[in-house]
Design a protein around this motif. Structure first.
Motif, mmCIF file in Angstrom:
data_model
loop_
_atom_site.group_PDB
_atom_site.id
_atom_site.type_symbol
_atom_site.label_atom_id
_atom_site.label_comp_id
_atom_site.label_asym_id
_atom_site.label_seq_id
_atom_site.Cartn_x
_atom_site.Cartn_y
_atom_site.Cartn_z
ATOM 1 N N ARG A 126 0.849 -1.190 0.000
ATOM 2 C CA ARG A 126 0.000 0.000 0.000
ATOM 3 C C ARG A 126 0.891 1.250 0.000
ATOM 4 N N GLY A 127 0.262 2.405 -0.089
ATOM 5 C CA GLY A 127 0.968 3.678 0.078
ATOM 6 C C GLY A 127 2.042 3.932 -0.978
ATOM 7 N N ILE A 128 3.138 4.518 -0.537
ATOM 8 C CA ILE A 128 4.222 4.909 -1.456
ATOM 9 C C ILE A 128 4.786 3.681 -2.171
ATOM 10 N N GLY A 129 4.960 2.586 -1.445
ATOM 11 C CA GLY A 129 5.519 1.380 -2.054
ATOM 12 C C GLY A 129 4.620 0.837 -3.155
ATOM 13 N N GLU A 155 6.623 -12.292 0.714
ATOM 14 C CA GLU A 155 6.184 -11.931 2.070
ATOM 15 C C GLU A 155 7.446 -11.733 2.898
ATOM 16 N N VAL A 156 7.605 -10.540 3.447
ATOM 17 C CA VAL A 156 8.873 -10.231 4.124
ATOM 18 C C VAL A 156 8.619 -9.416 5.386
ATOM 19 N N ASP A 157 9.433 -9.697 6.410
ATOM 20 C CA ASP A 157 9.553 -8.776 7.535
ATOM 21 C C ASP A 157 10.956 -8.184 7.415
ATOM 22 N N VAL A 158 11.028 -6.916 7.019
ATOM 23 C CA VAL A 158 12.352 -6.334 6.730
ATOM 24 C C VAL A 158 13.240 -6.239 7.961
ATOM 25 N N ASN A 164 11.641 0.705 1.478
ATOM 26 C CA ASN A 164 10.576 1.670 1.750
ATOM 27 C C ASN A 164 9.661 1.299 2.917
ATOM 28 N N ALA A 165 9.662 0.037 3.337
ATOM 29 C CA ALA A 165 8.666 -0.420 4.321
ATOM 30 C C ALA A 165 8.781 0.341 5.639
ATOM 31 N N THR A 166 7.649 0.548 6.265
ATOM 32 C CA THR A 166 7.630 1.095 7.620
ATOM 33 C C THR A 166 6.423 0.550 8.355
ATOM 34 N N ASP A 167 6.518 0.562 9.690
ATOM 35 C CA ASP A 167 5.402 0.130 10.532
ATOM 36 C C ASP A 167 4.726 1.402 11.064
ATOM 37 N N GLY A 179 16.256 -2.461 8.871
ATOM 38 C CA GLY A 179 15.616 -3.090 7.712
ATOM 39 C C GLY A 179 16.219 -2.589 6.408
ATOM 40 N N GLN A 180 16.434 -1.280 6.314
ATOM 41 C CA GLN A 180 17.017 -0.734 5.081
ATOM 42 C C GLN A 180 18.492 -1.130 4.970
#
Ligand SMILES: NC(=O)c1ccc[n+]([C@@H]2O[C@H](COP(=O)([O-])OP(=O)(O)OC[C@H]3O[C@@H](n4cnc5c(N)ncnc54)[C@H](O)[C@@H]3O)[C@@H](O)[C@H]2O)c1
Length: 255
Positions: A16-19, A57-60, A86-89, A117-118
């Protein structure tokens, strides 16, 4: 011909979002895209609408999971050219309101996703990019990595770390063909931002930004694709502000 024709790209937080916007634009520009997200069903929704995309499916914040994500690109498409970290919680970011009362478990989670993560994305993407003679990494920072704004001390510190990580990767691997840049958005109307903003916040921000409208995910995606593509062939180590000028604007100039 698309600007990413023949390229293999991973986008994290692409459910979702920017990603999501970046994954869509990269696919339109010809890339084979790995739609990577913690939320498998949202990643499947996005990938299902793109030509030739696959899901990871990933948890960065988990190194084994990041390694599997990179392997997914190699197994599905034969290598890796582009990574958008790009992922964030967003739910965790939202409770980062006051330094004095912050539960350090929140700090740890926030830094684990946003910075570690990055870092791990770069760590495991770089060897695969080197196998292809180079590549392009685009990290998502934030205006909060540049200015204090009364909340988000841990988030801002993690994003300032992303800005420096970007410079470090660029300076360590630029000579071997890997460019690393970042985007620093201001407020963007994403599900993460809208769900967790206090009542009235988005409207108030709209009146403060020196622009006729707030930023859309697609505005950021265009900057990411520029940096990922050969249009930015000599752009390295930079963080491109995508904030409508907000960080250099003095609201009193409207008085
Ligand atoms: N929206 C804004 O106003 C804004 C402003 C500045 C910077 N940013 C940055 O832009 C990026 C995207 O933000 P957004 O607003 O689109 O967020 P969002 O919350 O709308 O989407 C984030 C996505 O990341 C996924 N995710 C969460 N934890 C994950 C994990 N551990 N591993 C993998 N995926 C995970 C979520 O499932 C979700 O699909 C983030 O790095 C954020 O810090 C956002």
């Amino acid at each position: 011909m698309g600007r990413l024709e023949g390229k293999v790209a991973i986008v994290t937080g692409a459910g979702r979002g920017i990603g999501e916007a970046t994954a869509r634009l990269m696919a339109l520009e010809g890339a084979s895209v790995v739609v990577a997200d913690l939320n498998r069903s949202e990643a499947e929704r996005v990938a299902g609408e793109l030509d030739g995309a696959v899901v990871a499916e990933v948890d960065v914040s988990d190194e084994e999971s990041v390694i599997r994500m990179i392997d997914t690109a190699v197994e599905a498409f034969g290598g890796l050219d582009v990574l958008h970290n790009n992922a964030t919680d967003s739910a965790t970011n939202a409770v980062d309101t006051d330094i004095v009362t912050l539960d350090m478990a929140i700090f740890d989670r926030l830094v684990a996703v946003n910075l570690k993560g990055q870092f791990m994305g770069c760590k495991h993407a770089i060897p695969r990019m080197l196998e292809r003679g180079g590549g392009s990494i685009v990290n998502t920072a934030s205006v909060d990595g540049f200015v204090g704004r009364g909340v988000r001390a841990a988030y801002g510190a993690s994003k300032a770390g992303v800005v420096l990580l970007t410079k470090s990767v660029a300076s360590q691997y630029g000579s071997r063909g890997i460019r690393c840049n970042a985007v620093a958005p201001g407020l963007v109307r994403t599900p993460g931002a809208e769900l967790h903003a206090p009542p009235g916040y988005v409207e108030a921000a709209a009146s403060l930004y020196p622009m006729p409208r707030l930023c859309r995910p697609e505005d950021v995606a265009k900057a990411v694709v520029f940096l990922a593509s050969d249009d930015a062939a000599y752009v390295n180590a930079t963080t491109l502000m995508v904030d409508g000028g907000a960080t250099v604007y003095m609201p009193s100039s409207r008085l």
